[in-house]
Design a protein around this motif. Structure first.
Motif, PDB file in Angstrom:
ATOM      1  N   GLU A 254       3.772   5.022   7.688  1.00 52.50           N
ATOM      2  CA  GLU A 254       3.913   5.210   6.166  1.00 52.50           C
ATOM      3  C   GLU A 254       4.960   6.319   6.240  1.00 52.50           C
ATOM      4  O   GLU A 254       5.746   6.071   5.203  1.00 52.50           O
ATOM      5  CB  GLU A 254       2.339   5.767   5.655  1.00 52.50           C
ATOM      6  CG  GLU A 254       2.496   5.723   4.253  1.00 52.50           C
ATOM      7  CD  GLU A 254       2.641   4.358   3.770  1.00 52.50           C
ATOM      8  OE1 GLU A 254       3.349   4.273   2.423  1.00 52.50           O
ATOM      9  OE2 GLU A 254       1.987   3.446   4.268  1.00 52.50           O
TER      10      GLU A 254
ATOM     11  N   SER B 172      -1.836   6.878   0.398  1.00 51.29           N
ATOM     12  CA  SER B 172      -1.692   5.588   0.587  1.00 51.29           C
ATOM     13  C   SER B 172      -2.866   5.123   1.741  1.00 51.29           C
ATOM     14  O   SER B 172      -3.260   3.962   1.646  1.00 51.29           O
ATOM     15  CB  SER B 172      -0.160   5.307   1.324  1.00 51.29           C
ATOM     16  OG  SER B 172       0.760   5.454   0.340  1.00 51.29           O
ATOM     17  N   TYR B 173      -2.928   5.695   2.807  1.00 51.37           N
ATOM     18  CA  TYR B 173      -3.903   5.590   3.650  1.00 51.37           C
ATOM     19  C   TYR B 173      -5.394   5.269   3.062  1.00 51.37           C
ATOM     20  O   TYR B 173      -6.101   4.350   3.491  1.00 51.37           O
ATOM     21  CB  TYR B 173      -4.008   6.533   4.986  1.00 51.37           C
ATOM     22  CG  TYR B 173      -4.896   6.205   6.063  1.00 51.37           C
ATOM     23  CD1 TYR B 173      -4.461   5.592   7.349  1.00 51.37           C
ATOM     24  CD2 TYR B 173      -6.177   6.698   6.066  1.00 51.37           C
ATOM     25  CE1 TYR B 173      -5.321   5.265   8.124  1.00 51.37           C
ATOM     26  CE2 TYR B 173      -7.231   6.378   7.095  1.00 51.37           C
ATOM     27  CZ  TYR B 173      -6.648   5.685   8.214  1.00 51.37           C
ATOM     28  OH  TYR B 173      -7.373   5.324   9.328  1.00 51.37           O
ATOM     29  N   TYR B 174      -5.717   6.255   2.257  1.00 56.03           N
ATOM     30  CA  TYR B 174      -7.110   6.184   1.626  1.00 56.03           C
ATOM     31  C   TYR B 174      -7.043   5.713   0.360  1.00 56.03           C
ATOM     32  O   TYR B 174      -7.820   6.064  -0.524  1.00 56.03           O
ATOM     33  CB  TYR B 174      -7.507   7.729   1.408  1.00 56.03           C
ATOM     34  CG  TYR B 174      -7.988   8.525   2.808  1.00 56.03           C
ATOM     35  CD1 TYR B 174      -9.358   7.963   3.390  1.00 56.03           C
ATOM     36  CD2 TYR B 174      -7.274   9.600   3.660  1.00 56.03           C
ATOM     37  CE1 TYR B 174      -9.683   8.752   4.640  1.00 56.03           C
ATOM     38  CE2 TYR B 174      -7.971  10.068   4.761  1.00 56.03           C
ATOM     39  CZ  TYR B 174      -9.182   9.450   5.047  1.00 56.03           C
ATOM     40  OH  TYR B 174      -9.678  10.093   6.354  1.00 56.03           O
TER      41      TYR B 174
ATOM     42  N   ALA C  90       1.536   9.606   2.327  1.00 53.36           N
ATOM     43  CA  ALA C  90       1.154   8.907   3.336  1.00 53.36           C
ATOM     44  C   ALA C  90      -0.350   9.065   3.444  1.00 53.36           C
ATOM     45  O   ALA C  90      -1.116   7.921   3.579  1.00 53.36           O
ATOM     46  CB  ALA C  90       1.858   9.646   4.642  1.00 53.36           C
TER      47      ALA C  90
ATOM     48  N   MET D 272      -5.608   8.269  13.233  1.00 55.76           N
ATOM     49  CA  MET D 272      -4.851   7.720  11.756  1.00 55.76           C
ATOM     50  C   MET D 272      -3.467   8.280  12.149  1.00 55.76           C
ATOM     51  O   MET D 272      -2.650   8.098  11.281  1.00 55.76           O
ATOM     52  CB  MET D 272      -5.568   8.739  10.933  1.00 55.76           C
ATOM     53  CG  MET D 272      -6.960   8.446  10.215  1.00 55.76           C
ATOM     54  SD  MET D 272      -7.653   9.598   9.413  1.00 55.76           S
ATOM     55  CE  MET D 272      -6.397   9.782   7.859  1.00 55.76           C
TER      56      MET D 272
ATOM     57  N   PRO E 165      -0.811   5.113  12.123  1.00 52.21           N
ATOM     58  CA  PRO E 165      -0.597   4.680  10.748  1.00 52.21           C
ATOM     59  C   PRO E 165      -0.042   5.659   9.734  1.00 52.21           C
ATOM     60  O   PRO E 165       0.864   5.244   8.720  1.00 52.21           O
ATOM     61  CB  PRO E 165      -1.940   4.202  10.411  1.00 52.21           C
ATOM     62  CG  PRO E 165      -3.010   4.742  11.062  1.00 52.21           C
ATOM     63  CD  PRO E 165      -2.165   5.122  12.469  1.00 52.21           C
ATOM     64  N   LEU E 166      -0.120   6.956   9.805  1.00 51.09           N
ATOM     65  CA  LEU E 166       0.373   7.955   8.808  1.00 51.09           C
ATOM     66  C   LEU E 166       1.888   8.165   9.147  1.00 51.09           C
ATOM     67  O   LEU E 166       2.835   8.296   8.099  1.00 51.09           O
ATOM     68  CB  LEU E 166      -0.373   9.122   9.026  1.00 51.09           C
ATOM     69  CG  LEU E 166      -1.888   9.282   8.338  1.00 51.09           C
ATOM     70  CD1 LEU E 166      -2.412  10.958   8.907  1.00 51.09           C
ATOM     71  CD2 LEU E 166      -1.876   9.136   6.901  1.00 51.09           C
TER      72      LEU E 166
ATOM     73  N   TYR F 297       0.758  -1.058  -0.192  1.00 48.70           N
ATOM     74  CA  TYR F 297       0.027  -0.025  -0.042  1.00 48.70           C
ATOM     75  C   TYR F 297       0.797   1.346  -0.141  1.00 48.70           C
ATOM     76  O   TYR F 297       0.502   2.450   0.285  1.00 48.70           O
ATOM     77  CB  TYR F 297      -1.065   0.067   1.231  1.00 48.70           C
ATOM     78  CG  TYR F 297      -2.016  -1.072   1.345  1.00 48.70           C
ATOM     79  CD1 TYR F 297      -2.944  -1.020   0.287  1.00 48.70           C
ATOM     80  CD2 TYR F 297      -1.730  -2.140   1.861  1.00 48.70           C
ATOM     81  CE1 TYR F 297      -3.732  -2.233   0.618  1.00 48.70           C
ATOM     82  CE2 TYR F 297      -2.537  -3.552   1.843  1.00 48.70           C
ATOM     83  CZ  TYR F 297      -3.657  -3.188   1.004  1.00 48.70           C
ATOM     84  OH  TYR F 297      -4.651  -4.376   1.013  1.00 48.70           O
ATOM     85  N   SER F 298       2.057   1.092  -0.565  1.00 47.12           N
ATOM     86  CA  SER F 298       3.156   2.410  -0.376  1.00 47.12           C
ATOM     87  C   SER F 298       3.147   2.858  -1.896  1.00 47.12           C
ATOM     88  O   SER F 298       3.421   1.954  -2.691  1.00 47.12           O
ATOM     89  CB  SER F 298       4.437   1.825   0.255  1.00 47.12           C
ATOM     90  OG  SER F 298       4.180   1.645   1.624  1.00 47.12           O
TER      91      SER F 298
END
Length: 345
Positions: free
Chosen positions: A301, A240-242, A237, A294, A297-298, A139-140
């Motif tokens: 990333e 990638s999260y969304y 970041a 969030m 996780p941000l 997911y990066s």
């Protein structure tokens, strides 16, 4: 390093540009997604009937499909249809198509010719220009890729008429970035919303010129080309999260506010400059709703960002509107503070 070649012209002159190369290919392929197949491929063929014999490669649309698995399927399709080292791929689409099509071409049989025809504003001012190719890993963003120029990039702003408004606006994230890092006059021009569309060709040309300067002087991104990363550390970041829900320009717009806040806390810009950035970004984009849950996780990333060095987060920051500097190594708490600043706006 060879000079990156681009043409801003009507698509009707594409065949003439091809002929001027003086090259022949055993096979020609056109890579599209389901959207550009419907809206842009017919425009290309109407103006260039010689491409009717080209092999069409069609992908599902979206960042979710910018993966090594999809690349593998494209390499297999090329092999199955007899592609060799004298084949050509024409990448007709937005940033996903040009990034991935360039990567597939630059690695197939150790490299075959390719041409970009970007059909989004984001592609025309950024993704299709500069010699970077890439695909996402897990997911990066863009963890695997090459530095390879297309034969040329062909830009016709008429393709932008096929875009939904949200997709068109996404491209302005990169344009705002160019103004912030290198061209105050461009930043000021973007305030004139009434004449934005009329000024579009000039805005595209100015944006490309700015990027061209960095690419020519620092192709492999060891020095000043890093300035183009402003807004992208935090932005990638968030993107990638969304994954798939937030567009690239929307994500880097949030990133530019966060990284402008970091510029402010590092005493590189004034409160007035920071306020100008916030006002400009929100004149194009709605706020992305971040939540405290969030943050971890941000940050994780951000720690995986390929621009980091020795495990320390590395940022490009602005030194005022139209000026920037590279290699600002900042700790986790400062970065988290910038995210909270955006969250609380």
């Amino acid at each position: 390093m060879t000079n990156p070649i681009y043409h801003i012209d009507s698509i009707a002159s594409f065949e003439n540009r091809i002929n001027k190369l003086g090259k022949t290919w055993t096979n020609i392929y056109i890579l599209v997604d389901e959207n550009t197949k419907k809206h842009c491929y017919p425009l290309l063929l109407d103006a260039n009937p010689f491409l009717e014999v080209a092999n069409l490669l069609v992908l599902d649309a979206g960042e979710d499909y910018k993966t090594l698995e999809i690349c593998d399927s494209l390499w297999s399709s090329l092999i199955d249809t007899g592609a060799d080292r004298k084949s050509l791929i024409i990448n007709l689409g937005g940033g996903v198509i040009t990034d991935m099509g360039g990567f597939v071409a630059s690695t197939f049989k150790r490299g075959i010719d390719f041409i970009h025809i970007p059909t989004t504003l984001l592609g025309q001012v950024d993704a299709a220009f500069g010699g970077k190719t890439g695909v996402n890993l897990e997911y990066s963003k863009n963890q695997v890729g090459t530095f390879t120029h297309p034969l040329f990039t062909f830009i016709d702003s008429q393709f932008l008429r096929t875009l939904p408004e949200r997709e068109l606006l996404s491209g302005f994230g990169e344009v705002v970035k160019y103004g912030l890092i290198a061209d105050k006059a461009l930043f000021e021009l973007l305030k004139d919303k009434e004449n934005l569309i009329q000024n579009l060709d000039s805005i595209i040309a100015t944006s490309i010129k700015i990027k061209e300067g960095y690419v020519l002087n620092d192709f492999k991104e060891s020095g000043d080309r890093k300035k183009l990363n402003f807004g992208h550390s935090v932005g990638h970041a968030i993107e990638s999260y969304y994954m798939g829900e937030v567009l690239h320009g929307e994500a880097i717009s949030a990133g530019m506010i966060c990284e402008s806040y970091l510029s402010f806390t590092e005493k590189l810009i004034s409160q007035e400059d920071l306020n100008q950035v916030i006002e400009m970004v929100f004149s194009f984009f709605s706020k992305i709703e971040l939540e405290e849950k969030m943050m971890e996780p941000l940050i994780n990333e951000l720690k995986a960002d390929k621009k980091n060095e020795n495990g320390v987060m590395n940022f490009t920051l602005i030194n005022g509107i139209g000026e920037s500097s590279i290699n600002h190594f900042l700790g986790e708490e400062k970065v988290k503070e910038s995210l909270m600043f955006y969250l609380n706006l």
